[in-house]
Every structure is written in C-alpha cells, then in structure tokens.
Design an enzyme around this catalytic site. Structure first.
Site, PDB file in Angstrom:
ATOM      1  N   LYS A 123      -2.946  39.266 -47.172  1.00 40.90           N
ATOM      2  CA  LYS A 123      -1.774  39.961 -47.699  1.00 40.90           C
ATOM      3  C   LYS A 123      -1.046  39.070 -48.703  1.00 40.90           C
ATOM      4  CE  LYS A 123       2.362  42.467 -46.067  1.00 40.90           C
ATOM      5  NZ  LYS A 123       3.071  42.967 -44.867  1.00 40.90           N
ATOM      6  N   SER A 180       4.175  47.637 -44.083  1.00 37.45           N
ATOM      7  CA  SER A 180       4.133  47.147 -45.451  1.00 37.45           C
ATOM      8  C   SER A 180       2.779  46.568 -45.829  1.00 37.45           C
ATOM      9  CB  SER A 180       5.190  46.043 -45.635  1.00 37.45           C
ATOM     10  OG  SER A 180       4.870  44.896 -44.828  1.00 37.45           O
ATOM     11  N   SER A 186       4.454  46.706 -39.322  1.00 37.73           N
ATOM     12  CA  SER A 186       3.681  46.704 -40.561  1.00 37.73           C
ATOM     13  C   SER A 186       2.239  46.227 -40.440  1.00 37.73           C
ATOM     14  CB  SER A 186       4.402  45.870 -41.628  1.00 37.73           C
ATOM     15  OG  SER A 186       5.630  46.466 -41.949  1.00 37.73           O
TER      16      SER A 186
END
Length: 468
Positions: free
Chosen positions: A82, A155, A179
C-alpha cells in the site's frame, strides 16, 4: 495442487514451485508484470510500478536459491504494498497530491522485513486520500474485479483489487476503522488485522496513530500467516510495538478446531443484518460445529456509542497527523479528508475525553470475554457488497459510515486481532465475508480457526474473470 492460472495460485503454492525449480522468480515476476500491463489500465490498482527493480530482486532470489540460500516461503514471490509505506526507491504519496513525488529517507520496517524474507516488491498500490474514506478527486479509484459497478472498500482499495485480480500474490493494507477488512470482504480476499503493536508502523503514513494497524491481504489464511510471520515483532523505531515473542504461525495451519471455543453474540451478529450475510454466517457456524468446535453464546459489551465516536476520535488524531499541511495547503485536499480534519480541529477536549473513556471501558470488557472463549465470530459488514451508487455518500454522511463500521471499528479501538475471510457469494455474484476476532496477541487462534474453515470450504479459492 490446484489448477488455477499461475497468477491465481497461493503464496504457498508458487513459493514451493520456485523452490523446486518448476518456475523461476524471474519468470513469475515477468508473468505478473505482463499481466499488470495488460489489465491494470482497467483496474487501476497500482499507483507506481517498480518493474525494473522487481526483476533485479527476482534475479537475486534465483541466484541465492542456486547457491543454496533459501529464505523461506516468500523467497522470490512477487507481492505489492500500500502506498502509505515508505520506500526509498519509489515515491510514497499516501493517496494525496500534497505528497506527490515524496521520496522517503528510509523504508518502512515492514518493507525491509518482507524484502529480508525474500519477497519481490512489484510496486505501490493505490489508496484513498490519507487512508480515509474517499479517493482524491484527481486520482482514479481502483475498480472491483468482480464487478466494476460495485464498491471496492476503503482505504486499502488497490491492496484489495490487485491480489483479487491476480496482479500480485499478496498485498499490505492498513486498518484504522476497517480498511483491511472492507476490501477483503468486497474482493473475496482473506486479511489479518493484527493486534495493535504486533506489527511495526515505523515509516507508515498515519491516519490516526492510536488506531492504525498494518496487515496482510491475500487469498488464504495460510498465505496471510506467511506474510504476518515475516513482519511481526518488536521494532526499536516504533515505541508502540510490543516486545513479546512471535509464535510460529505455520504450526497453526492444519491443526483443526476440535474442542476450540468459538463465541458468538447472536444479537450482535444477526440483528439488522441482511439475510444473505446472516445465512452465510449461520452456515459457517455449522461448519465449525461439524469440525468439532464448541460454539459458546457470549454477550458483547455495549458498542453503539463507541462506534458513533469513531469519526470524532479518528478526526482529532488526523488533525495532528496533517498539522504541517492543513490548513496551510487546504486547497489541495479532497473533500472527505478535509471534512475529517475540520471536525478534529473543532472537537473539544471534553468530547475527546468521553470518547477515550468509551474506548477504555469497551476494550477492557471485551478482552475479558476471552476468559471463556478462544475467538469470536461475526460478520465483516452488515450487508453484501454495496454498489458504487449505494456508497456515494460514504465518508460525507456519518450515518452511512457508522452503519458499516459496526463490525470493524470496535476492534480497532480495542486493538484486537481479526481475520476476515470469504464465506459465500450473494445473489449478484459478489463475495460475502465474515470475521474471526481474537484476544490481544491471539493471532494464532484466529489463524487456526480461519485455516480450519478454509480447509473444508472453497470460497477463498474462487477468483474473478479478469479478461486480458
């Protein structure tokens, strides 16, 4: 051995293939890079590709193996991270425009540990702005490979899309209110949100530092255990990391759940829950009973007020995280993150204290439940994967956010570990999901339970048709 295409095989499978010499890391890495080039223009999961460096890492992995050096199950396996994890070799923008082109002075600890374990890093994965609910208006949102008109979760959106679409074998995500768990639920993946402090957050952009967790997202509990094993442990650079031994999670794989005590609060797990979600969870309970687990009725401590307080509690910490750039560069922020920061700036000390007290009371009472159970079962979300149209007000409307956070936010507050895993499909053909929650530092128990479920079900082995 399954008959899946190479890119949909598990870490365990492809790692064994590399070790046995059936494929090379270079060959696997080239295959993944070619596939990304072919289909990710549609899915938009990567924000930065590290193709040349990945091939160099793969060459080094093959050379090490030829010399008799084997680093473990991640040796030569391509994964992705990420884009809030610092890297010295690629920019880290955390879903923002403010940090476009930011080159970190050091790698995140989790990145260094994964590379030390032999992983090949394909690139950085797209995410919402600052790891909150909405993507920055100028950055395209990743698309759900099961159906592009459906929500992909936030997210860790790119971190959900990439392994689901076969564009990496696993990814790193972060979880402050759900998330890791939402993208796993919507994309048919398995993910572990570890105990707070089990995995270092050094070199990871913060949303809310006391709520942020970093964890693996992959296709099975066994694969997540491999990633977690490589990352977990004390880090001198992270004062919140826990200086306690890390168990060998691989020993939990295949152990089964006979006589394991699995708790369920039926009022919590089924009240106001969509029928398809409830039915899948009921069937999962039956699977565990068939496997010999003891299902024990429990009552969750009061959680409603705590969930209602999540936005406020996240907001006050987000305002601190962005104090160097907000409001100084306010015009560069997207609407969702700006709204959150404004709430944080306007929250009073007494309001924050009330939220803090709610958090302490819930966390202590919840941990006490595990005196009588080993882990607890609940949904990941109260409804099947929503459409993009259904989620258009997500982040802007607190009621929409609170409704979906009922099964996620409490365990960020308590810092409890959870494993999210698929347990069916809805009538629209979208994945369904459930959660197994454990006591603090109880990753071994949830890995054991999740693996046992996946040993007799095949939901986690199914994958979307990505074309290309």
């Amino acid at each position: 051995m399954t008959s899946h295409p190479l890119h949909f095989k598990s870490i365990v499978e492809v790692g064994q293939m590399i070790r046995r010499g059936e494929v090379t890391s270079v060959g696997v890495t080239r295959h993944m890079l070619d596939l990304i080039a072919s289909v990710d223009g549609r899915f938009k999961s990567y924000i930065h590709l590290c193709g040349e460096r990945a091939l160099e890492q793969a060459e080094a992995a093959d050379a090490a193996l030829a010399a008799g050096l084997y680093r473990g199950q991640l040796h030569g396996v391509p994964i992705a991270i990420k884009d809030l994890c610092y890297t010295t070799y690629a920019p880290t923008r955390a879903g923002t425009t403010i940090y476009r082109g930011f080159m970190a002075p050091h790698n995140a600890t989790v990145v260094d540990r994964l590379e030390t374990a032999g992983a090949v890093i394909l690139g950085k994965l797209s995410m919402t702005e600052g790891a909150y609910t909405g993507h920055h208006p100028t950055i395209p949102a990743p698309k759900n490979p099961w159906n592009e008109s459906y929500w992909v979760g936030t997210s860790s959106s790119g971190s959900g899309v990439a392994p689901s679409a076969g564009l990496c074998f696993a990814s790193l995500g972060s979880d402050t209110g759900g998330s890791i768990r939402y993208p796993c639920a919507t994309c048919g993946l398995t993910g572990i949100k570890p105990t707070f402090g089990r995995v270092s957050r050094h070199g990871v952009f913060a949303l809310a530092e006391s709520l942020d967790h970093v964890g693996p997202m992959a296709r099975s509990v066994a694969d997540c255990a491999v990633i977690l094993q490589a990352m977990a442990g004390w880090d001198a650079h992270d004062p919140t990391s826990l200086d306690v031994p890390v168990p060998d999670y691989a020993t939990e794989i295949g152990k089964g759940v006979r006589d394991m005590r699995i708790g369920i609060d039926r009022e919590y797990a089924f009240r106001g829950v969509d029928r398809e979600v409830a039915t899948a969870l009921e069937q999962a309970v039956e699977v565990f009973e068939t496997l010999g687990a003891r299902i024990i009725e429990v009552t969750l401590p009061d959680y409603d007020a705590l969930v209602d307080a999540w936005i406020m509690m996240c907001a006050i910490e987000t305002a601190v995280a962005h104090q160097d750039t907000y409001p100084a560069r306010k015009e560069e922020y997207g609407p969702d993150l700006a709204q959150l920061i404004e709430e944080g700036l306007s929250t009073t000390g007494t309001e924050a204290a009330r939220g803090h007290h709610l958090r302490i009371n819930f966390s202590m009472a919840f941990e006490a439940l595990f005196g009588g159970i080993d882990c607890m079962l609940c949904p990941t979300m109260p409804s099947p994967t929503p459409s993009l149209a259904d989620m258009k007000d997500y982040g802007a409307d607190p009621a929409v956010l609170n409704a979906i956070m009922r099964y996620t936010a409490p365990y960020d507050f308590s810092g409890s570990p959870t494993v999210t895993l698929p347990n069916g499909f809805d009538n629209a053909g979208m994945p369904l999901s459930m959660q197994i929650v454990g006591p603090k530092l109880g990753e071994a128990a949830i890995i054991r339970a999740g693996d046992a479920f996946q040993s007799v079900t095949d939901w986690h082995t199914r994958h979307p048709d990505i074309g290309g």
